[in-house]
Design a protein around this motif. Structure first.
Motif, short mmCIF file in Angstrom:
data_model
loop_
_atom_site.label_atom_id
_atom_site.label_comp_id
_atom_site.label_asym_id
_atom_site.label_seq_id
_atom_site.Cartn_x
_atom_site.Cartn_y
_atom_site.Cartn_z
N MET A 100 0.82 -1.22 0.00
CA MET A 100 0.00 0.00 0.00
C MET A 100 0.85 1.26 0.00
O MET A 100 0.54 2.25 0.66
CB MET A 100 -0.98 0.00 1.16
CG MET A 100 -2.14 -0.98 1.00
SD MET A 100 -3.15 -0.70 -0.49
CE MET A 100 -3.98 0.84 -0.09
N GLY A 101 1.93 1.22 -0.76
CA GLY A 101 2.73 2.42 -0.97
C GLY A 101 3.86 2.62 -0.01
O GLY A 101 4.74 3.44 -0.27
N GLY A 102 3.87 1.90 1.12
CA GLY A 102 4.97 2.08 2.06
C GLY A 102 4.61 1.56 3.44
O GLY A 102 4.03 2.28 4.25
N TYR A 103 4.98 0.30 3.70
CA TYR A 103 4.59 -0.34 4.95
C TYR A 103 5.03 0.47 6.17
O TYR A 103 6.19 0.86 6.31
CB TYR A 103 5.19 -1.75 5.04
CG TYR A 103 4.71 -2.53 6.25
CD1 TYR A 103 3.47 -3.15 6.23
CD2 TYR A 103 5.47 -2.58 7.41
CE1 TYR A 103 3.00 -3.84 7.33
CE2 TYR A 103 5.01 -3.26 8.52
CZ TYR A 103 3.77 -3.89 8.48
OH TYR A 103 3.30 -4.55 9.59
N ASP A 104 4.06 0.72 7.05
CA ASP A 104 4.26 1.42 8.33
C ASP A 104 4.68 2.87 8.16
O ASP A 104 5.16 3.50 9.11
CB ASP A 104 5.28 0.67 9.20
CG ASP A 104 5.03 0.88 10.69
OD1 ASP A 104 3.88 1.16 11.05
OD2 ASP A 104 5.99 0.78 11.48
N LEU A 105 4.51 3.41 6.95
CA LEU A 105 4.76 4.83 6.69
C LEU A 105 3.50 5.45 6.10
O LEU A 105 3.54 6.22 5.15
CB LEU A 105 5.95 5.00 5.72
CG LEU A 105 7.30 4.47 6.19
CD1 LEU A 105 8.35 4.63 5.09
CD2 LEU A 105 7.78 5.17 7.47
N TRP A 106 2.38 5.12 6.71
CA TRP A 106 1.08 5.45 6.10
C TRP A 106 0.86 6.95 5.95
O TRP A 106 0.29 7.39 4.93
CB TRP A 106 -0.04 4.83 6.94
CG TRP A 106 0.23 3.41 7.34
CD1 TRP A 106 0.29 2.90 8.60
CD2 TRP A 106 0.50 2.29 6.47
NE1 TRP A 106 0.58 1.56 8.59
CE2 TRP A 106 0.72 1.15 7.30
CE3 TRP A 106 0.59 2.15 5.09
CZ2 TRP A 106 1.00 -0.10 6.79
CZ3 TRP A 106 0.88 0.89 4.58
CH2 TRP A 106 1.08 -0.21 5.41
N ASN A 107 1.28 7.75 6.91
CA ASN A 107 1.10 9.20 6.78
C ASN A 107 1.91 9.75 5.61
O ASN A 107 1.43 10.63 4.88
CB ASN A 107 1.52 9.91 8.07
CG ASN A 107 0.56 9.65 9.22
OD1 ASN A 107 -0.61 9.32 9.01
ND2 ASN A 107 1.05 9.78 10.45
N ASP A 166 0.02 -2.20 -4.22
CA ASP A 166 -0.52 -3.54 -3.98
C ASP A 166 -0.85 -3.68 -2.50
O ASP A 166 -0.31 -2.97 -1.66
CB ASP A 166 0.39 -4.65 -4.53
CG ASP A 166 1.57 -5.07 -3.65
OD1 ASP A 166 1.47 -4.96 -2.41
OD2 ASP A 166 2.59 -5.52 -4.20
N THR A 167 -1.75 -4.59 -2.20
CA THR A 167 -2.30 -4.70 -0.84
C THR A 167 -1.52 -5.67 0.03
O THR A 167 -1.93 -5.95 1.16
CB THR A 167 -3.77 -5.17 -0.89
OG1 THR A 167 -3.83 -6.51 -1.42
CG2 THR A 167 -4.62 -4.24 -1.75
N SER A 168 -0.38 -6.16 -0.44
CA SER A 168 0.33 -7.23 0.25
C SER A 168 0.78 -6.84 1.66
O SER A 168 1.27 -5.74 1.89
CB SER A 168 1.55 -7.66 -0.56
OG SER A 168 2.47 -6.59 -0.70
#
Length: 264
Positions: free
Chosen positions: A174-181, A195-197
């Motif tokens: 989703m673009g960057g695990y654990d870097l959602w902000n 991707d949703t992995s």
């Protein structure tokens, strides 16, 4: 049709050892034994039609061996991307070989391969990938099995997007695990697939749904990171989201069919 864009397998001869090492490093269980045959078993149980394997050469000398294996395992249900280690000297020839074999893309893991995603030294390699009409998929964000620094941040990926406008790029997790902000700040709404992995356990359904809608359901690809994700549970998670059926269909398969140039 359900397509898992992000899975991992190994040659039967090394699968057991590879799974043991990676399980210990990441501190997470594996849901298959790492072989192609066990991935197919998991696919059958999960009603997944096609899985895409995402191999990683962690050393330059592994590049050719892994890619020959990737080419050899392809069939109607199992496809594979190729791998290029940045320090592999014949990367241009290898990319062209993979393209000639029908390989759809290249998987990069900046943490394991020790490069920053927006380092200009990598740009000629990216250019060759894109000029051969191939996709670049990047591990994005934190890798729980490796120490800092994070080599593929959302901001770094945006820099790549600015350089290679119109290129087909997938940001895993989703673009960057654990870097959602940071994902929301730098990548949501940009011309890039997520991707949703390996995210269903980390993002609740409300946050996940909002991110999907804000980014656009046509830019989301279903992925599980199998064997580190349970394919059946990941399918169920996507189906449980408060999205329209047609949006779920896009995420689970139709977007991948378009991105990969497959026949539906």
């Amino acid at each position: 049709m359900i397509i898992d864009i992000h899975t991992h397998c190994f040659d039967d001869a090394i699968a057991k050892k590879a799974i043991a090492v990676l399980t210990k490093k990441g501190g997470i269980p594996a849901y298959t034994d790492g072989t192609v045959s066990d991935l197919i078993r998991s696919m059958d149980e999960s009603h997944i039609d096609i899985s895409i394997i995402q191999p990683i050469a962690t050393k330059p000398k592994q590049t050719e061996v892994i890619n020959r294996w990737a080419v050899s395992i392809q069939d109607k249900r199992i496809l594979s991307f190729g791998t290029i280690h940045p320090e592999y000297p014949d990367w241009k020839k290898e990319i062209r070989y993979l393209a000639s074999c029908g390989i759809k893309g290249i998987k990069f893991h900046p943490d394991y391969q020790e490069f920053f995603v927006d380092d200009p030294k990598l740009f000629p390699i990216y250019e060759e990938v894109f000029s051969n009409n191939m996709i670049a998929l990047f591990h994005a964000g934190i890798d729980i099995g490796l120490p800092e620094p994070c080599h593929c941040t959302p901001k770094g990926l945006r820099n790549v997007l600015r350089t290679f406008k119109g290129a087909e790029i997938i940001a895993a997790h989703m673009g960057g695990y654990d870097l959602w902000n940071e994902v929301e700040k730098y990548l949501v709404g940009e011309d890039i697939y997520f991707d949703t992995s390996y995210t269903s356990h980390a993002l609740d359904s409300v946050f996940m749904t909002n991110m999907i809608k804000n980014h656009g359901t046509d830019k989301i690809l279903f992925g599980t990171d199998s064997p580190w994700g349970n394919q059946r549970r990941e399918v169920e998670f996507i189906k449980s989201l408060p999205l329209r059926d047609e949006e779920k269909d896009r995420i689970l398969g139709k977007n991948a069919i378009k991105a990969l140039g497959l026949q539906s």
